[in-house]
Design a protein around this motif. Sequence first.
Motif, PDB file in Angstrom:
ATOM      1  N   THR A   1       5.246   0.558 -10.478  1.00 13.39           N
ATOM      2  CA  THR A   1       4.143   1.497 -10.679  1.00 13.39           C
ATOM      3  C   THR A   1       3.528   1.225 -12.052  1.00 13.39           C
ATOM      4  O   THR A   1       4.044   0.424 -12.835  1.00 13.39           O
ATOM      5  CB  THR A   1       4.621   2.954 -10.631  1.00 13.39           C
ATOM      6  OG1 THR A   1       5.386   3.238 -11.821  1.00 13.39           O
ATOM      7  CG2 THR A   1       5.492   3.210  -9.395  1.00 13.39           C
TER       8      THR A   1
ATOM      9  N   SER B   1       0.841  -1.195   0.000  1.00 14.43           N
ATOM     10  CA  SER B   1       0.000   0.000   0.000  1.00 14.43           C
ATOM     11  C   SER B   1       0.878   1.248   0.000  1.00 14.43           C
ATOM     12  O   SER B   1       2.098   1.180   0.195  1.00 14.43           O
ATOM     13  CB  SER B   1      -0.896  -0.004   1.240  1.00 14.43           C
ATOM     14  OG  SER B   1      -0.096   0.184   2.409  1.00 14.43           O
ATOM     15  N   GLU B   2       0.247   2.395  -0.175  1.00 14.88           N
ATOM     16  CA  GLU B   2       0.985   3.657  -0.116  1.00 14.88           C
ATOM     17  C   GLU B   2       1.627   3.844   1.257  1.00 14.88           C
ATOM     18  O   GLU B   2       2.745   4.361   1.367  1.00 14.88           O
ATOM     19  CB  GLU B   2       0.051   4.833  -0.423  1.00 14.88           C
ATOM     20  CG  GLU B   2      -0.370   4.912  -1.881  1.00 14.88           C
ATOM     21  CD  GLU B   2       0.804   5.113  -2.825  1.00 14.88           C
ATOM     22  OE1 GLU B   2       1.754   5.835  -2.459  1.00 14.88           O
ATOM     23  OE2 GLU B   2       0.781   4.543  -3.936  1.00 14.88           O
TER      24      GLU B   2
ATOM     25  N   GLY C   1       2.819  -2.135  -7.055  1.00 14.55           N
ATOM     26  CA  GLY C   1       2.922  -2.294  -5.613  1.00 14.55           C
ATOM     27  C   GLY C   1       3.920  -3.340  -5.160  1.00 14.55           C
ATOM     28  O   GLY C   1       4.223  -3.425  -3.974  1.00 14.55           O
TER      29      GLY C   1
ATOM     30  N   SER D   1       5.651   4.173   1.908  1.00 14.03           N
ATOM     31  CA  SER D   1       6.211   5.324   2.627  1.00 14.03           C
ATOM     32  C   SER D   1       7.173   4.879   3.717  1.00 14.03           C
ATOM     33  O   SER D   1       8.261   5.454   3.884  1.00 14.03           O
ATOM     34  CB  SER D   1       5.077   6.152   3.226  1.00 14.03           C
ATOM     35  OG  SER D   1       5.578   7.241   3.952  1.00 14.03           O
TER      36      SER D   1
END
Length: 405
Positions: free
Chosen positions: A383, A171-172, A357, A176
């Motif tokens: 991506t 996930s984002e 991902g 991160s």
Amino acid sequence: MTLGVGGSTVEQELAKLTDMTEGTQPIGRVEYQARIEKAQELMISQGIEAIYVNAGTNLYYFTGTRWYASERMVGAIIPAKGAVEYIAPAFEVDTLEGFMAIEGRVNTWQEDESPYELFGAVLNNMGIASGKVGIDESAAFFIFDGVRLSHPGFDYVNAKTVTATCRMIKSEAELSLLQRAKDMTLEVHKAAARILREGITVAEVEAFINEAHKAVGIPAGSYFCIVLFGEDSAYPHGVKSPKALELNDTVLIDTGCQLQGYNSDITRTYVFGTPSARQRELWQYEQDAQIAGFEAARIGAPCSSVDKAARDVLVAAGFGPDYAVPGLPHRTGHGIGLDIHEWPYLVRGDETPLAIGMCFSNEPMLCVPGEFGVRHEDHFYMTEQGPVWFTKPAHSIDDPFGYEA
């Protein structure tokens, strides 16, 4: 002297480093719940009634519960329909509940009772009396064996088809955390290069790297550390009796940390002194292989294609073939996340299609026993437009960290 290598001290470099964790956020309850729902969708599509996730990274990934695997069965049952329930020793309940992000009923067993019998009772209470039950692929055999012998009526399958399918797509929030962890370790690498001096030992460098990871905000320090000088660098995971650093030695440092459980894992190879023609040649072959692998990473292409592209560069240069040394004796890369090595893998035979991902190391190490080795290791994520570096590859053999870029 190679730019950015040597010329400083441990004290000076530790004083420069600052906490880099500001602004990072742990995974939240909403995301944990979404992970469970995704797992349940997969279970329904595969005809699996429930999966058992054992203490360790699978339990953490789905429930936010940090617990380490031991000789006692601790884990969670995720049914295809319904709420998550836990299994744990009775004396651990209060502690376990304190770690939960996803709350659930804790089914307990006393020290003289069988957790494997309890496992079946929990399934029955969930309305599951037969059918496929997935067992965490990382669970110790004694857990699987105990459950299987206690309840032979279920059709036990590998839960990897659920767990890995969920976890390999980041996930984002995960991206991160991975990005920040890698940024932190790259700064540690730069500092470690600057403390090098003739005669410094592997143990001294490892100790510095551990303290440097603490200085950038990781209380536990390094998750792992490999430091190799000279010929020792030809052996991917080190030697029994590592040598001290000499002028013009090849230096290979592979290290990482964990931020909220997510791993960094970066290797840099350079020369302490003035690179020879041979060091320059092999350093460049290695980087050419790394870049070829990166450029081969395309959405929908098999993971194996990345390994082939990197390996072909080294074979064309006269190394190998296949896994023979001098050459590349291991896979080109591995997935990374809560486990430092996880699915899928950049290796021949892994035909998993690259998808948005997914995150990988890219490290087609060139090993030349009797001389030295070169490993450039950076990571990328997929991506819609293709691969993106978490950390960019080393700049050059004369300026590995790109100070003059």
